[in-house]
Design a protein around this motif. Sequence first.
Motif, PDB file in Angstrom:
ATOM      1  N   LYS A  79       0.799  -1.222   0.000  1.00  0.00           N
ATOM      2  CA  LYS A  79       0.000   0.000   0.000  1.00  0.00           C
ATOM      3  C   LYS A  79       0.832   1.272   0.000  1.00  0.00           C
ATOM      4  O   LYS A  79       0.385   2.321  -0.490  1.00  0.00           O
ATOM      5  N   ASN A  80       2.028   1.227   0.580  1.00  0.00           N
ATOM      6  CA  ASN A  80       2.856   2.433   0.688  1.00  0.00           C
ATOM      7  C   ASN A  80       3.591   2.666  -0.634  1.00  0.00           C
ATOM      8  O   ASN A  80       4.773   2.383  -0.774  1.00  0.00           O
ATOM      9  N   ARG A  81       2.833   3.191  -1.610  1.00  0.00           N
ATOM     10  CA  ARG A  81       3.328   3.242  -2.982  1.00  0.00           C
ATOM     11  C   ARG A  81       2.740   4.437  -3.721  1.00  0.00           C
ATOM     12  O   ARG A  81       1.571   4.770  -3.565  1.00  0.00           O
ATOM     13  N   LEU A 146      -1.735   8.691  -6.437  1.00  0.00           N
ATOM     14  CA  LEU A 146      -1.568   8.737  -7.895  1.00  0.00           C
ATOM     15  C   LEU A 146      -1.170  10.146  -8.304  1.00  0.00           C
ATOM     16  O   LEU A 146      -1.835  11.116  -7.943  1.00  0.00           O
ATOM     17  N   VAL A 147      -0.072  10.257  -9.048  1.00  0.00           N
ATOM     18  CA  VAL A 147       0.387  11.548  -9.568  1.00  0.00           C
ATOM     19  C   VAL A 147       0.180  11.545 -11.078  1.00  0.00           C
ATOM     20  O   VAL A 147       0.756  10.718 -11.791  1.00  0.00           O
ATOM     21  N   VAL A 148      -0.670  12.451 -11.576  1.00  0.00           N
ATOM     22  CA  VAL A 148      -1.002  12.527 -12.997  1.00  0.00           C
ATOM     23  C   VAL A 148      -0.320  13.733 -13.625  1.00  0.00           C
ATOM     24  O   VAL A 148      -0.486  14.859 -13.151  1.00  0.00           O
ATOM     25  N   PHE A 149       0.460  13.500 -14.668  1.00  0.00           N
ATOM     26  CA  PHE A 149       1.068  14.593 -15.422  1.00  0.00           C
ATOM     27  C   PHE A 149       0.222  14.878 -16.660  1.00  0.00           C
ATOM     28  O   PHE A 149       0.334  14.202 -17.677  1.00  0.00           O
ATOM     29  N   LEU A 150      -0.640  15.888 -16.560  1.00  0.00           N
ATOM     30  CA  LEU A 150      -1.410  16.314 -17.729  1.00  0.00           C
ATOM     31  C   LEU A 150      -0.484  17.030 -18.697  1.00  0.00           C
ATOM     32  O   LEU A 150       0.450  17.727 -18.288  1.00  0.00           O
ATOM     33  N   ASP A 151      -0.752  16.861 -19.990  1.00  0.00           N
ATOM     34  CA  ASP A 151       0.112  17.461 -21.007  1.00  0.00           C
ATOM     35  C   ASP A 151      -0.745  18.279 -21.977  1.00  0.00           C
ATOM     36  O   ASP A 151      -1.916  17.945 -22.219  1.00  0.00           O
ATOM     37  N   ILE A 152      -0.169  19.329 -22.540  1.00  0.00           N
ATOM     38  CA  ILE A 152      -0.881  20.159 -23.519  1.00  0.00           C
ATOM     39  C   ILE A 152      -1.420  19.301 -24.667  1.00  0.00           C
ATOM     40  O   ILE A 152      -2.523  19.531 -25.174  1.00  0.00           O
ATOM     41  N   SER A 153      -0.655  18.279 -25.063  1.00  0.00           N
ATOM     42  CA  SER A 153      -1.060  17.431 -26.189  1.00  0.00           C
ATOM     43  C   SER A 153      -2.255  16.538 -25.855  1.00  0.00           C
ATOM     44  O   SER A 153      -2.892  15.987 -26.763  1.00  0.00           O
ATOM     45  N   ASP A 154      -2.563  16.369 -24.567  1.00  0.00           N
ATOM     46  CA  ASP A 154      -3.710  15.534 -24.177  1.00  0.00           C
ATOM     47  C   ASP A 154      -5.010  16.032 -24.805  1.00  0.00           C
ATOM     48  O   ASP A 154      -5.902  15.235 -25.123  1.00  0.00           O
ATOM     49  N   TYR A 259     -13.071  13.031 -17.776  1.00  0.00           N
ATOM     50  CA  TYR A 259     -12.358  11.827 -17.338  1.00  0.00           C
ATOM     51  C   TYR A 259     -11.464  12.078 -16.132  1.00  0.00           C
ATOM     52  O   TYR A 259     -11.261  11.173 -15.314  1.00  0.00           O
ATOM     53  N   MET A 260     -10.956  13.289 -15.988  1.00  0.00           N
ATOM     54  CA  MET A 260     -10.209  13.605 -14.767  1.00  0.00           C
ATOM     55  C   MET A 260     -11.148  13.638 -13.560  1.00  0.00           C
ATOM     56  O   MET A 260     -10.760  13.244 -12.459  1.00  0.00           O
ATOM     57  N   SER A 261     -12.380  14.089 -13.780  1.00  0.00           N
ATOM     58  CA  SER A 261     -13.377  14.077 -12.696  1.00  0.00           C
ATOM     59  C   SER A 261     -13.735  12.646 -12.307  1.00  0.00           C
ATOM     60  O   SER A 261     -13.870  12.325 -11.123  1.00  0.00           O
ATOM     61  N   LEU A 262     -13.893  11.778 -13.317  1.00  0.00           N
ATOM     62  CA  LEU A 262     -14.158  10.364 -13.037  1.00  0.00           C
ATOM     63  C   LEU A 262     -12.992   9.724 -12.291  1.00  0.00           C
ATOM     64  O   LEU A 262     -13.197   8.916 -11.376  1.00  0.00           O
ATOM     65  N   LEU A 263     -11.778  10.099 -12.668  1.00  0.00           N
ATOM     66  CA  LEU A 263     -10.595   9.565 -12.005  1.00  0.00           C
ATOM     67  C   LEU A 263     -10.557   9.993 -10.545  1.00  0.00           C
ATOM     68  O   LEU A 263     -10.254   9.175  -9.657  1.00  0.00           O
ATOM     69  N   LYS A 264     -10.859  11.253 -10.284  1.00  0.00           N
ATOM     70  CA  LYS A 264     -10.890  11.759  -8.909  1.00  0.00           C
ATOM     71  C   LYS A 264     -11.930  11.003  -8.078  1.00  0.00           C
ATOM     72  O   LYS A 264     -11.663  10.594  -6.942  1.00  0.00           O
ATOM     73  N   LYS A 265     -13.103  10.782  -8.663  1.00  0.00           N
ATOM     74  CA  LYS A 265     -14.161  10.055  -7.967  1.00  0.00           C
ATOM     75  C   LYS A 265     -13.738   8.615  -7.676  1.00  0.00           C
ATOM     76  O   LYS A 265     -13.957   8.092  -6.578  1.00  0.00           O
ATOM     77  N   LEU A 266     -13.103   7.969  -8.664  1.00  0.00           N
ATOM     78  CA  LEU A 266     -12.623   6.592  -8.500  1.00  0.00           C
ATOM     79  C   LEU A 266     -11.625   6.492  -7.352  1.00  0.00           C
ATOM     80  O   LEU A 266     -11.704   5.582  -6.515  1.00  0.00           O
ATOM     81  N   LEU A 267     -10.693   7.440  -7.291  1.00  0.00           N
ATOM     82  CA  LEU A 267      -9.664   7.411  -6.233  1.00  0.00           C
ATOM     83  C   LEU A 267     -10.257   7.714  -4.875  1.00  0.00           C
ATOM     84  O   LEU A 267      -9.859   7.116  -3.873  1.00  0.00           O
ATOM     85  N   ASP A 268     -11.206   8.657  -4.822  1.00  0.00           N
ATOM     86  CA  ASP A 268     -11.886   8.957  -3.555  1.00  0.00           C
ATOM     87  C   ASP A 268     -12.595   7.726  -3.012  1.00  0.00           C
ATOM     88  O   ASP A 268     -12.536   7.434  -1.810  1.00  0.00           O
ATOM     89  N   GLU A 269     -13.270   6.997  -3.904  1.00  0.00           N
ATOM     90  CA  GLU A 269     -14.003   5.799  -3.492  1.00  0.00           C
ATOM     91  C   GLU A 269     -13.070   4.707  -2.973  1.00  0.00           C
ATOM     92  O   GLU A 269     -13.475   3.871  -2.155  1.00  0.00           O
ATOM     93  N   LYS A 273      -5.046   9.133  -2.733  1.00  0.00           N
ATOM     94  CA  LYS A 273      -4.826  10.547  -3.000  1.00  0.00           C
ATOM     95  C   LYS A 273      -4.500  10.774  -4.464  1.00  0.00           C
ATOM     96  O   LYS A 273      -3.985   9.902  -5.155  1.00  0.00           O
ATOM     97  N   LEU A 274      -4.814  12.004  -4.936  1.00  0.00           N
ATOM     98  CA  LEU A 274      -4.549  12.388  -6.314  1.00  0.00           C
ATOM     99  C   LEU A 274      -3.823  13.722  -6.371  1.00  0.00           C
ATOM    100  O   LEU A 274      -4.206  14.683  -5.699  1.00  0.00           O
TER     101      LEU A 274
END
Length: 275
Positions: A79-81, A146-154, A259-269, A273-274
């Motif tokens: 878990k410590n990851r 979870l650390v997400v690197f959003l990119d301009i190209s996304d 999809y970032m909102s869905l990701l946040k909800k998934l991690l909260d559930e 942390k995000l």
Amino acid sequence: FSSILITIIILFLFIDFTYSKFILTNSNKINIKHKIFHHHLLPNSEEIQGGGDHPKFKVITNSLGFRDSKVREIDLKKKNRIVFIGDSFTFGVLLDYEYTVPGLADIYFREKGIEVLNAGVSSYSPSIYYYKTKFFIEQGLEFSHLVVFLDISDIEDEAVKYVVDNQNKSVKTNPQTQIQIPNFTKNLKTKFKEFLKLNLNITFTFLKYIDDSFVSKKYVKSKNFIDVIASEKYIRDKWTINENIRKKYNLGIKKSTYYMSLLKKLLDENEKKLT
């Protein structure tokens, strides 16, 4: 002289064919398709990528198919990851693992007893961030952050490159981005290029270099790379400064937010942390 020349040509083509079919084909298999999140890396593998005008770098994957410092089995229940995810910047294109951002974080956190995993792969975007994270959570992968690197190209990728299937279960290539070739001559030319690339790759690479450098002049060297991507011809990032392109890519902005909102909800559930 003509017979010697013909013999040399035949010998070269034989070597080219052997290299293309039996050496090159077997050495470039680390990038694979995935039924849920479009594309992935082959687990427990090593491959040298890059070359040509760019530096070569080694790509190594662990048992999850994540880029790593070595081939190793990952304990799903630890878990410590911290898990990093993003596109080519996070994956670390042109860099050996220890020089990538997740690789540097790995070295830093390892001394603190925290494991770092790099789930990033080139050309990822928010819909893939969500579906890939969801997939591995369902596979039993534990992590704390979870650390997400959003990119301009996304934004462009979400606007034109990817779609989610009708059952909202997987990310697919947008069929509208597939090049349609109605003209028979062009179709024949394309098929010939594909044949050369698969069967006579050395010949294909040489002819492509001649075409890119002297005929169509599409070859981009490192020294003028910045000039090219800063020009109006390169629009992948221009939605940030060009209103017309921004309107064209508005769907990508909306999808990325969704999809970032869905990701946040998934991690909260799942009490993760995000950043």
